[in-house]
Scaffold this active site. Structure first.
Site, PDB file in Angstrom:
ATOM      1  N   ASP A   1     -40.048  49.247  10.192  1.00  6.60           N
ATOM      2  CA  ASP A   1     -39.322  50.357   9.575  1.00  6.60           C
ATOM      3  C   ASP A   1     -39.935  51.712   9.884  1.00  6.60           C
ATOM      4  OD1 ASP A   1     -37.435  51.686   8.027  1.00  6.60           O
ATOM      5  OD2 ASP A   1     -38.487  51.334   6.147  1.00  6.60           O
TER       6      ASP A   1
ATOM      7  N   ASP B   1     -31.970  53.097  10.592  1.00  7.18           N
ATOM      8  CA  ASP B   1     -32.975  53.001   9.541  1.00  7.18           C
ATOM      9  C   ASP B   1     -32.356  52.222   8.394  1.00  7.18           C
ATOM     10  OD1 ASP B   1     -34.851  53.365   7.534  1.00  7.18           O
ATOM     11  OD2 ASP B   1     -34.397  55.486   7.230  1.00  7.18           O
TER      12      ASP B   1
ATOM     13  N   ASP C   1     -30.567  48.047   2.777  1.00  7.01           N
ATOM     14  CA  ASP C   1     -29.744  49.208   2.434  1.00  7.01           C
ATOM     15  C   ASP C   1     -29.941  50.338   3.427  1.00  7.01           C
ATOM     16  OD1 ASP C   1     -32.399  49.363   1.326  1.00  7.01           O
ATOM     17  OD2 ASP C   1     -31.782  51.133   0.218  1.00  7.01           O
TER      18      ASP C   1
ATOM     19  N   GLU D   1     -34.410  50.001  -0.852  1.00  6.15           N
ATOM     20  CA  GLU D   1     -35.593  50.721  -0.406  1.00  6.15           C
ATOM     21  C   GLU D   1     -35.395  52.222  -0.502  1.00  6.15           C
ATOM     22  OE1 GLU D   1     -38.259  52.749   2.580  1.00  6.15           O
ATOM     23  OE2 GLU D   1     -36.077  52.706   2.427  1.00  6.15           O
ATOM     24  N   GLU D   2     -34.199  52.682  -0.165  1.00  4.46           N
ATOM     25  CA  GLU D   2     -33.980  54.110  -0.001  1.00  4.46           C
ATOM     26  C   GLU D   2     -33.915  54.885  -1.313  1.00  4.46           C
ATOM     27  OE1 GLU D   2     -34.351  55.440   2.693  1.00  4.46           O
ATOM     28  OE2 GLU D   2     -33.612  54.225   4.360  1.00  4.46           O
TER      29      GLU D   2
ATOM     30  N   HIS E   1     -31.498  59.772   7.951  1.00  6.99           N
ATOM     31  CA  HIS E   1     -31.026  60.302   6.661  1.00  6.99           C
ATOM     32  C   HIS E   1     -30.078  61.475   6.832  1.00  6.99           C
ATOM     33  CE1 HIS E   1     -34.692  58.519   4.256  1.00  6.99           C
ATOM     34  NE2 HIS E   1     -34.162  57.669   5.131  1.00  6.99           N
TER      35      HIS E   1
ATOM     36  N   HIS F   1     -35.598  46.435   5.328  1.00 10.26           N
ATOM     37  CA  HIS F   1     -34.729  46.583   4.145  1.00 10.26           C
ATOM     38  C   HIS F   1     -33.261  46.629   4.550  1.00 10.26           C
ATOM     39  CE1 HIS F   1     -33.998  50.992   4.649  1.00 10.26           C
ATOM     40  NE2 HIS F   1     -35.259  51.063   5.012  1.00 10.26           N
TER      41      HIS F   1
END
Length: 484
Positions: free
Chosen positions: A170, A116, A79, A146-147, A456, A77
């Site tokens: 991922d 990520d 983003d 995705e996030e 994150h 992904h």
């Protein structure tokens, strides 16, 4: 951006990662990175498509001698999660990520790194741009959002891909092959409160909780890390046990998929020895409980001269009771897979401003009925407090297939390369594989990646040697895709 990053091996991957990280790519605002990927594919002379939702697909024919192999989807992904330290001056909408090399890792100055899922994207770019890597025909799928909703995977065009094997790049442990993941649902509660003047003899103060590790609300939830919203609630509850506390505002956490690192509230109360003693005792208890997990925990109560309208003491107490009642953390462990979290909730964000409240949670589970159970329980607590509750963004888990043909290839290659067996696991993160499997039933899927730590959070970093291991492994898998 450090030239040191571009000098790491494999240089093709790291150069693509550096190029990618120069492009702002927040979830739901991927226009620039989508254009970047389209331009990348066009410059290579490859077939490039965009579907209606904004996913980018780049197709590359098989390398010489690999035409008889099955074609594959390579997927990551575009983003990234945007988190920064409070004292970091950075605009994710306009700036590229400021990376640096520190020994054996690559990280960013005060922000998330975007490994990520940027490492996965960069690896696919390196394969697409190569002239000497053996590979079957490739459909490179770069999904959006995705996030914060998996919108790209949910709305992927059902007729744009034709391959039956998918490699998702991922995951974040280089000795694992993932064959399953959790689904999730967003819970949002709102309420509007009537405000009143602060009592004239009350003290107004800012209650702050900061210094926590934060982290991925799926992969890191099992660690029992501190949740700033929950800690703030405990402190408020302790103070309310001996006196009225009026809450003017709250700002706690940010993204649903990130464990809250910081929270603050402006409160008013009659300053007495009893209420201050309760605060200090609760503060000491939190430090003691989390001394090994959260050594940088910082709790403060600082008087301020700010005077605004505030919630009533009754409404403030009700809000604290509601936050206390919302489950946070692991809810149930899998009875079938060792050490796998089955169901959890992250009390991700609490905001109160001018009497308008919003509470945001992310409930995850690999079992849909358990996800429904926990989300219903949390919603019930919210509704009892008169809040409007909305469930959204529901996405399915990915059911493991231990008879997968591509899994056997991946296990064999790993054992040959590294002289030990990989861990075949399911994870408590929201991979897109469940949704992609719904869009294309029968896909044979695995997920793997390098060691990424602190995803994150601003502590996110990726291990250089692990990326080298991941790259070597990926190339060997590409060589041995089953014959069509």
């Amino acid at each position: 951006m450090s030239q040191e990053v571009r000098n790491q091996e494999p240089q093709a991957l790291w150069n693509h990662f550096a190029d990618l990280n120069a492009v702002p790519r927040p979830s739901k605002k991927e226009e620039r990175v989508r254009a970047f990927m389209v331009d990348f594919g066009n410059k290579l002379g490859l077939e490039v498509q965009e579907d209606a939702i904004g996913n980018v697909i780049i197709k590359k024919p098989a390398s010489p001698g690999m035409e008889h192999r099955k074609s594959i989807i390579m997927q990551s992904h575009l983003d990234m999660v945007h988190q920064k330290n409070n004292d970091t001056d950075f605009d994710f909408l306009t700036q590229g990520i400021d990376m640096y090399v520190d020994g054996g890792i690559i990280a960013a100055h005060g922000t998330t790194l975007g490994a990520d899922n940027g490492i996965g994207v960069a690896a696919i770019m390196a394969v697409l741009s190569s002239t000497d890597i053996a590979h079957p025909a490739i459909e490179a799928l770069f999904t959006i959002d995705e996030e914060t909703g998996m919108t790209g995977a949910k709305e992927l065009d059902k007729n744009i891909l034709s391959s039956t094997i998918l490699l998702n790049l991922d995951t974040e442990e280089d000795d694992e092959i993932d064959i399953g993941c959790a689904g999730g649902v967003d819970i949002t509660a709102t309420k509007k409160y009537v405000l009143e003047n602060i009592p004239f003899d009350y003290t107004t103060a800012v209650l702050t909780v900061k210094g926590l590790n934060g982290g991925h609300s799926g992969m890191d939830i099992i660690k029992g890390l501190g949740n700033a919203n929950k800690m703030m609630t405990r402190l408020l509850d302790a103070m309310q046990k001996v006196g009225d506390v009026h809450i003017e505002s709250i700002h706690g956490g940010s993204l649903r998929n990130a464990i809250p690192r910081e929270a603050n509230a402006i409160i008013s109360f009659k300053k007495t020895d009893a209420i201050m003693d309760k605060f200090e005792r609760c503060k000491a208890a939190l430090h003691d409980e989390y001394k090994s997990l959260e050594p940088k925990l910082d709790i403060s109560l600082t008087e301020t001269t700010a005077a605004k309208l505030t919630m009533t003491a009754v409404d403030s107490r009700e809000l604290v009771y509601t936050l206390l009642g919302i489950h946070n953390g692991v809810y149930r462990m899998s009875p079938d897979i060792t050490d796998l979290v089955e169901t959890s909730n992250n009390l991700a964000r609490v905001t109160l401003e001018n009497g308008e409240l919003q509470i945001a949670c992310l409930t995850r589970s690999s079992v849909d009925s358990s996800k429904t159970d926990l989300s219903s329980s949390i919603s019930g607590v919210m509704k009892l407090a008169g809040m409007k509750v909305k469930l959204s963004g529901d996405y399915p888990g990915w059911q493991p297939n231990t008879d997968s043909a591509i899994l056997e290839v991946a296990k064999s290659k790993y054992e040959t390369l590294f002289d030990h067996s990989p861990r075949v696991v399911a994870c408590h993160a929201g991979l897109e594989c469940g949704l992609l499997g719904e869009r294309y039933p029968g896909l044979d899927m695995i997920s793997f990646g390098p060691n990424i730590r602190g995803a994150h959070s601003p502590d996110e970093h990726v291990e250089i040697k692990s990326v080298q291991k991941f790259w070597k492994y990926l190339l060997e898998i590409l060589k041995d895709i089953p014959v069509a």
